[in-house]
Design a protein around this motif. Structure first.
Motif, PDB file in Angstrom:
ATOM      1  N   ALA A   1      -5.582  -6.767 -25.168  1.00 19.17           N
ATOM      2  CA  ALA A   1      -6.029  -7.870 -26.033  1.00 19.17           C
ATOM      3  C   ALA A   1      -7.538  -8.080 -25.912  1.00 19.17           C
ATOM      4  CB  ALA A   1      -5.277  -9.149 -25.676  1.00 19.17           C
ATOM      5  N   ARG A   2      -8.075  -7.980 -24.680  1.00 15.48           N
ATOM      6  CA  ARG A   2      -9.524  -8.165 -24.510  1.00 15.48           C
ATOM      7  C   ARG A   2     -10.306  -7.109 -25.292  1.00 15.48           C
ATOM      8  NH1 ARG A   2     -10.509  -9.822 -18.161  1.00 15.48           N
ATOM      9  NH2 ARG A   2      -9.576 -11.884 -18.287  1.00 15.48           N
ATOM     10  N   HIS A   3      -9.793  -5.879 -25.285  1.00 18.30           N
ATOM     11  CA  HIS A   3     -10.466  -4.829 -26.057  1.00 18.30           C
ATOM     12  C   HIS A   3     -10.397  -5.116 -27.553  1.00 18.30           C
ATOM     13  CE1 HIS A   3     -10.703  -2.406 -22.391  1.00 18.30           C
ATOM     14  NE2 HIS A   3     -11.659  -1.777 -23.033  1.00 18.30           N
TER      15      HIS A   3
ATOM     16  N   LEU B   1      -8.547   2.332 -11.510  1.00 16.93           N
ATOM     17  CA  LEU B   1      -7.209   1.970 -11.996  1.00 16.93           C
ATOM     18  C   LEU B   1      -7.006   2.340 -13.467  1.00 16.93           C
ATOM     19  CD1 LEU B   1      -6.636  -1.411 -10.160  1.00 16.93           C
ATOM     20  CD2 LEU B   1      -5.103   0.561 -10.080  1.00 16.93           C
ATOM     21  N   ASP B   2      -8.079   2.354 -14.247  1.00 18.87           N
ATOM     22  CA  ASP B   2      -7.930   2.803 -15.651  1.00 18.87           C
ATOM     23  C   ASP B   2      -7.311   4.204 -15.677  1.00 18.87           C
ATOM     24  OD1 ASP B   2      -8.998   0.499 -16.751  1.00 18.87           O
ATOM     25  OD2 ASP B   2     -11.036   1.291 -16.883  1.00 18.87           O
ATOM     26  N   GLY B   3      -7.825   5.079 -14.818  1.00 20.93           N
ATOM     27  CA  GLY B   3      -7.273   6.439 -14.745  1.00 20.93           C
ATOM     28  C   GLY B   3      -5.893   6.430 -14.098  1.00 20.93           C
ATOM     29  N   GLY B   4      -5.722   5.561 -13.089  1.00 24.03           N
ATOM     30  CA  GLY B   4      -4.436   5.460 -12.397  1.00 24.03           C
ATOM     31  C   GLY B   4      -3.314   5.119 -13.357  1.00 24.03           C
ATOM     32  N   ARG B   5      -3.635   4.304 -14.348  1.00 24.26           N
ATOM     33  CA  ARG B   5      -2.597   3.867 -15.294  1.00 24.26           C
ATOM     34  C   ARG B   5      -2.088   5.028 -16.146  1.00 24.26           C
ATOM     35  NH1 ARG B   5      -5.915  -1.833 -15.804  1.00 24.26           N
ATOM     36  NH2 ARG B   5      -5.098  -2.597 -13.827  1.00 24.26           N
ATOM     37  N   ILE B   6      -2.935   6.032 -16.353  1.00 27.86           N
ATOM     38  CA  ILE B   6      -2.463   7.238 -17.060  1.00 27.86           C
ATOM     39  C   ILE B   6      -1.447   7.969 -16.167  1.00 27.86           C
ATOM     40  CG2 ILE B   6      -3.144   9.460 -18.068  1.00 27.86           C
ATOM     41  CD1 ILE B   6      -5.897   8.261 -18.669  1.00 27.86           C
TER      42      ILE B   6
ATOM     43  N   ALA C   1     -16.476 -11.522  -8.392  1.00 28.17           N
ATOM     44  CA  ALA C   1     -16.171 -10.085  -8.553  1.00 28.17           C
ATOM     45  C   ALA C   1     -17.358  -9.210  -8.143  1.00 28.17           C
ATOM     46  CB  ALA C   1     -15.787  -9.799  -9.999  1.00 28.17           C
ATOM     47  N   LYS C   2     -18.569  -9.722  -8.351  1.00 28.48           N
ATOM     48  CA  LYS C   2     -19.765  -8.917  -8.015  1.00 28.48           C
ATOM     49  C   LYS C   2     -20.083  -8.939  -6.517  1.00 28.48           C
ATOM     50  CE  LYS C   2     -22.149  -8.981 -12.455  1.00 28.48           C
ATOM     51  NZ  LYS C   2     -21.241  -9.791 -13.289  1.00 28.48           N
ATOM     52  N   GLY C   3     -19.268  -9.667  -5.746  1.00 27.64           N
ATOM     53  CA  GLY C   3     -19.475  -9.705  -4.301  1.00 27.64           C
ATOM     54  C   GLY C   3     -18.434  -8.869  -3.559  1.00 27.64           C
TER      55      GLY C   3
ATOM     56  N   ILE D   1       0.825  -1.208   0.000  1.00 28.88           N
ATOM     57  CA  ILE D   1       0.000   0.000   0.000  1.00 28.88           C
ATOM     58  C   ILE D   1       0.866   1.269   0.000  1.00 28.88           C
ATOM     59  CG2 ILE D   1      -1.931   1.207   1.115  1.00 28.88           C
ATOM     60  CD1 ILE D   1      -2.551  -1.662  -0.014  1.00 28.88           C
ATOM     61  N   THR D   2       0.900   1.910  -1.161  1.00 30.16           N
ATOM     62  CA  THR D   2       1.617   3.186  -1.313  1.00 30.16           C
ATOM     63  C   THR D   2       0.921   4.234  -0.446  1.00 30.16           C
ATOM     64  OG1 THR D   2       2.049   2.592  -3.603  1.00 30.16           O
ATOM     65  CG2 THR D   2       2.384   4.902  -3.012  1.00 30.16           C
ATOM     66  N   ASN D   3       1.679   5.063   0.227  1.00 31.25           N
ATOM     67  CA  ASN D   3       1.177   6.125   1.131  1.00 31.25           C
ATOM     68  C   ASN D   3       0.638   5.554   2.445  1.00 31.25           C
ATOM     69  OD1 ASN D   3       1.709   7.951  -0.878  1.00 31.25           O
ATOM     70  ND2 ASN D   3      -0.416   8.466  -1.345  1.00 31.25           N
TER      71      ASN D   3
HETATM   72  N1  CAA Z   1     -14.005  -1.032 -16.014  1.00 35.39           N
HETATM   73  C1  CAA Z   1     -15.225  -1.442 -15.621  1.00 35.39           C
HETATM   74  N2  CAA Z   1     -15.504  -2.728 -15.326  1.00 35.39           N
HETATM   75  C2  CAA Z   1     -14.493  -3.613 -15.452  1.00 35.39           C
HETATM   76  C3  CAA Z   1     -13.203  -3.256 -15.860  1.00 35.39           C
HETATM   77  C4  CAA Z   1     -12.981  -1.882 -16.166  1.00 35.39           C
HETATM   78  N3  CAA Z   1     -11.787  -1.450 -16.562  1.00 35.39           N
HETATM   79  N4  CAA Z   1     -12.426  -4.348 -15.890  1.00 35.39           N
HETATM   80  C5  CAA Z   1     -13.201  -5.381 -15.507  1.00 35.39           C
HETATM   81  N5  CAA Z   1     -14.439  -4.928 -15.245  1.00 35.39           N
HETATM   82  C6  CAA Z   1     -15.601  -5.714 -14.815  1.00 35.39           C
HETATM   83  C7  CAA Z   1     -15.944  -6.781 -15.864  1.00 35.39           C
HETATM   84  O1  CAA Z   1     -16.756  -6.253 -16.888  1.00 35.39           O
HETATM   85  C8  CAA Z   1     -16.651  -7.817 -15.028  1.00 35.39           C
HETATM   86  O2  CAA Z   1     -17.986  -7.422 -14.785  1.00 35.39           O
HETATM   87  P1  CAA Z   1     -19.228  -8.135 -15.533  1.00 35.39           P
HETATM   88  O3  CAA Z   1     -19.166  -9.566 -15.094  1.00 35.39           O
HETATM   89  O4  CAA Z   1     -20.404  -7.375 -15.043  1.00 35.39           O
HETATM   90  O5  CAA Z   1     -18.973  -7.979 -17.000  1.00 35.39           O
HETATM   91  C9  CAA Z   1     -15.936  -7.745 -13.695  1.00 35.39           C
HETATM   92  O6  CAA Z   1     -15.315  -6.452 -13.634  1.00 35.39           O
HETATM   93  C10 CAA Z   1     -14.874  -8.815 -13.562  1.00 35.39           C
HETATM   94  O7  CAA Z   1     -13.951  -8.621 -14.590  1.00 35.39           O
HETATM   95  P2  CAA Z   1     -13.140  -9.789 -15.298  1.00 35.39           P
HETATM   96  O8  CAA Z   1     -14.011 -10.967 -15.512  1.00 35.39           O
HETATM   97  O9  CAA Z   1     -12.454  -9.209 -16.481  1.00 35.39           O
HETATM   98  O10 CAA Z   1     -12.107 -10.155 -14.127  1.00 35.39           O
HETATM   99  P3  CAA Z   1     -10.750 -10.943 -14.168  1.00 35.39           P
HETATM  100  O11 CAA Z   1     -10.645 -11.745 -12.936  1.00 35.39           O
HETATM  101  O12 CAA Z   1     -10.555 -11.606 -15.490  1.00 35.39           O
HETATM  102  O13 CAA Z   1      -9.666  -9.758 -13.967  1.00 35.39           O
HETATM  103  C11 CAA Z   1      -8.071  -8.116 -14.651  1.00 35.39           C
HETATM  104  C12 CAA Z   1      -9.461  -8.735 -14.850  1.00 35.39           C
HETATM  105  C13 CAA Z   1      -7.944  -7.102 -15.766  1.00 35.39           C
HETATM  106  C14 CAA Z   1      -6.960  -9.131 -14.770  1.00 35.39           C
HETATM  107  C15 CAA Z   1      -8.028  -7.408 -13.255  1.00 35.39           C
HETATM  108  O14 CAA Z   1      -8.059  -8.359 -12.219  1.00 35.39           O
HETATM  109  C16 CAA Z   1      -6.820  -6.516 -13.075  1.00 35.39           C
HETATM  110  O15 CAA Z   1      -6.790  -5.389 -13.595  1.00 35.39           O
HETATM  111  N6  CAA Z   1      -5.804  -6.965 -12.303  1.00 35.39           N
HETATM  112  C17 CAA Z   1      -4.704  -6.116 -11.917  1.00 35.39           C
HETATM  113  C18 CAA Z   1      -5.017  -5.386 -10.642  1.00 35.39           C
HETATM  114  C19 CAA Z   1      -4.174  -4.162 -10.446  1.00 35.39           C
HETATM  115  O16 CAA Z   1      -3.987  -3.347 -11.336  1.00 35.39           O
HETATM  116  N7  CAA Z   1      -3.702  -3.981  -9.215  1.00 35.39           N
HETATM  117  C20 CAA Z   1      -2.979  -2.813  -8.863  1.00 35.39           C
HETATM  118  C21 CAA Z   1      -3.031  -2.605  -7.413  1.00 35.39           C
HETATM  119  S1  CAA Z   1      -3.283  -0.951  -6.934  1.00 35.39           S
HETATM  120  C22 CAA Z   1      -1.768  -0.214  -6.912  1.00 35.39           C
HETATM  121  O17 CAA Z   1      -0.805  -0.695  -7.418  1.00 35.39           O
HETATM  122  C23 CAA Z   1      -1.812   1.131  -6.296  1.00 35.39           C
HETATM  123  C24 CAA Z   1      -0.572   1.620  -5.693  1.00 35.39           C
HETATM  124  O18 CAA Z   1      -0.460   1.630  -4.489  1.00 35.39           O
HETATM  125  C25 CAA Z   1       0.451   2.257  -6.555  1.00 35.39           C
END
Ligand code: CAA
Length: 380
Positions: free
Chosen positions: A374-376, A239-244, A178-180, A157-159
């Motif tokens: 790839a998923r996209h 995290l989508d925004g975090g990646r930017i 994931a929905k839980g 956990i950063t910070n």
């Molecule tokens: N936006 C919205 N919904 C999303 C999403 C996104 N970007 N990505 C997945 N979802 C949704 C899916 O649509 C799905 O919902 P539905 O069933 O309703 O369609 C649900 O979330 C589950 O998704 P997946 O089936 O795709 O889940 P998965 O187990 O295959 O995992 C993954 C997907 C992309 C591998 C994800 O687990 C992932 O991104 N893993 C990496 C986690 C990560 O980035 N951790 C970083 C830690 S934080 C950190 O580092 C902070 C710090 O301190 C610096």
């Protein structure tokens, strides 16, 4: 297509550059050496509005766009990537998450002080067995009257040491996968919240990284973000925004590596001439600069899409994947150009190399970015 920045965006970039040069440069290496958190520097950063850059003004934010955030993040990380990640977590993950999905009460109570710098935030998704496989959450939250009771451990956990609040993902219904999973705002002062030992790291050593444990930690139900079961989507969208933000941090490290290499190659002589006159060095510099510009355009493309309200997850993953790769490669080349001097602490390039590696790991490893991309591709 318009590739020019607005006056405001240029002003933000210049402000960040000035701050980095005047306030961070002199002490960055020493803080890295001592593994010292930049408390005073973060406070000053907050005074400039850089800890809540995309938060609306009514919640004490600077109400700027993502492009401005990218420009500022690159400038700060160019001088001190540890400050970069502290800023990035508070901006992209914590304040953006509450801005988008928090209730009015949560915004008043937490967003305002987080944006003004009175509070610092952290983001607690990862666990000992849930890194890339983020749905595998073992931390549980059980409803008990008007509270949830949290038990479990979060890692990396950063910070984490200085954060006043954590955004915590925890399982509320393990039958639903994931929905839980749900997301909560948890105050450090809540009984049952404890901070583990500070990790000893390869790089970004003046930012702190810890584990956080929850033992019967009671969290008011009012601190649930969105609905029960929204936590995983919340984490992914955030995290989508975090990646930017991390792509911009990587860019800053790469740019610093190139800047140092240009400077050194014009000072150092070998075989009777400055090494900048050798084609072997010129080719390295040319490749470094070209890669950096490509990474910058990918990162701005993702930021621009986000600002336009368009989907940006694929662009953000591409930006992070590429910018982190070239940050490591560019820092490595910078060490090579500096030769023996690159390997010692006197020059900063060994720090840039150590700092660069984490950009390929946190907020989704490069392998995870490839999965997202790839998923996209396969879905579109
Ligand atoms: N936006 C919205 N919904 C999303 C999403 C996104 N970007 N990505 C997945 N979802 C949704 C899916 O649509 C799905 O919902 P539905 O069933 O309703 O369609 C649900 O979330 C589950 O998704 P997946 O089936 O795709 O889940 P998965 O187990 O295959 O995992 C993954 C997907 C992309 C591998 C994800 O687990 C992932 O991104 N893993 C990496 C986690 C990560 O980035 N951790 C970083 C830690 S934080 C950190 O580092 C902070 C710090 O301190 C610096």
């Amino acid at each position: 297509m318009n590739f020019s920045f607005s006056e405001e965006q240029q002003m933000i970039r210049d402000m960040a550059r000035k701050f980095a040069d005047e306030e961070l440069r002199k002490s960055a290496a020493e803080r890295d050496e001592k593994e010292e958190f930049p408390k005073a520097e973060v406070k000053k950063l907050a005074e400039l509005g850089f800890m809540g850059m995309m938060v609306p003004e009514k919640y004490n934010g600077a109400e700027l766009d993502t492009v401005s955030y990218v420009l500022a993040m690159e400038e700060i990380s160019r001088v001190d990537a540890s400050v970069g990640v502290i800023m990035s977590v508070n901006n992209s993950l914590v304040t953006w998450g509450i801005t988008e999905y928090g209730t009015e009460e949560q915004k008043e109570k937490y967003l305002k002080p987080l944006a003004s710098g009175e509070m610092l935030g952290c983001f607690a998704l990862s666990e000992p067995e849930a890194g890339s496989d983020a749905t595998n959450q073992k931390t549980v939250a059980v409803r008990d009257g008007d509270h949830y009771v949290l038990n479990g451990t979060k890692n990396w956990i950063t910070n984490g040491v200085y954060a006043d609040v954590a955004l915590v993902m925890a399982t509320t219904d393990k039958t639903k996968g994931a929905k839980g999973i749900s997301a909560f705002i948890v105050e450090k002062e809540f009984p049952g919240y404890s901070i583990g030992k500070k990790e000893k790291k390869l790089g970004i050593r003046s930012s702190d990284t810890v584990s956080i444990a929850f033992e019967d930690c009671r969290v008011p139900a009012a601190n649930l973000i969105g609905e029960e079961g929204f936590g995983f989507k919340f984490a992914m969208k955030t995290l989508d925004g975090g990646r930017i933000g991390i792509a911009s941090q990587a860019l800053g490290i790469a740019q610093a590596s190139l800047d140092a290499s240009i400077k050194y190659s014009k000072e150092r002589k070998a075989f009777g001439v400055y090494i900048s006159e050798h084609q072997a060095i010129q080719f390295k510099l040319a490749d470094m600069a070209t890669n950096i510009q490509a990474a910058r355009l990918l990162t701005l493309d993702a930021a621009f899409a986000k600002d336009q309200g368009k989907p940006f997850a694929r662009q953000a993953a591409m930006a992070k994947l590429y910018a982190s790769k070239i940050a490591v490669e560019t820092a490595l080349e910078a060490v090579q150009i500096h030769g023996g001097y690159g390997y010692i602490r006197e020059y900063n390039v060994e720090r840039y190399l150590r700092d660069s590696k984490i950009t390929e790991i946190y907020e989704g490893t490069s392998e995870i970015q490839r999965i997202v991309i790839a998923r996209h591709l396969l879905k579109d």
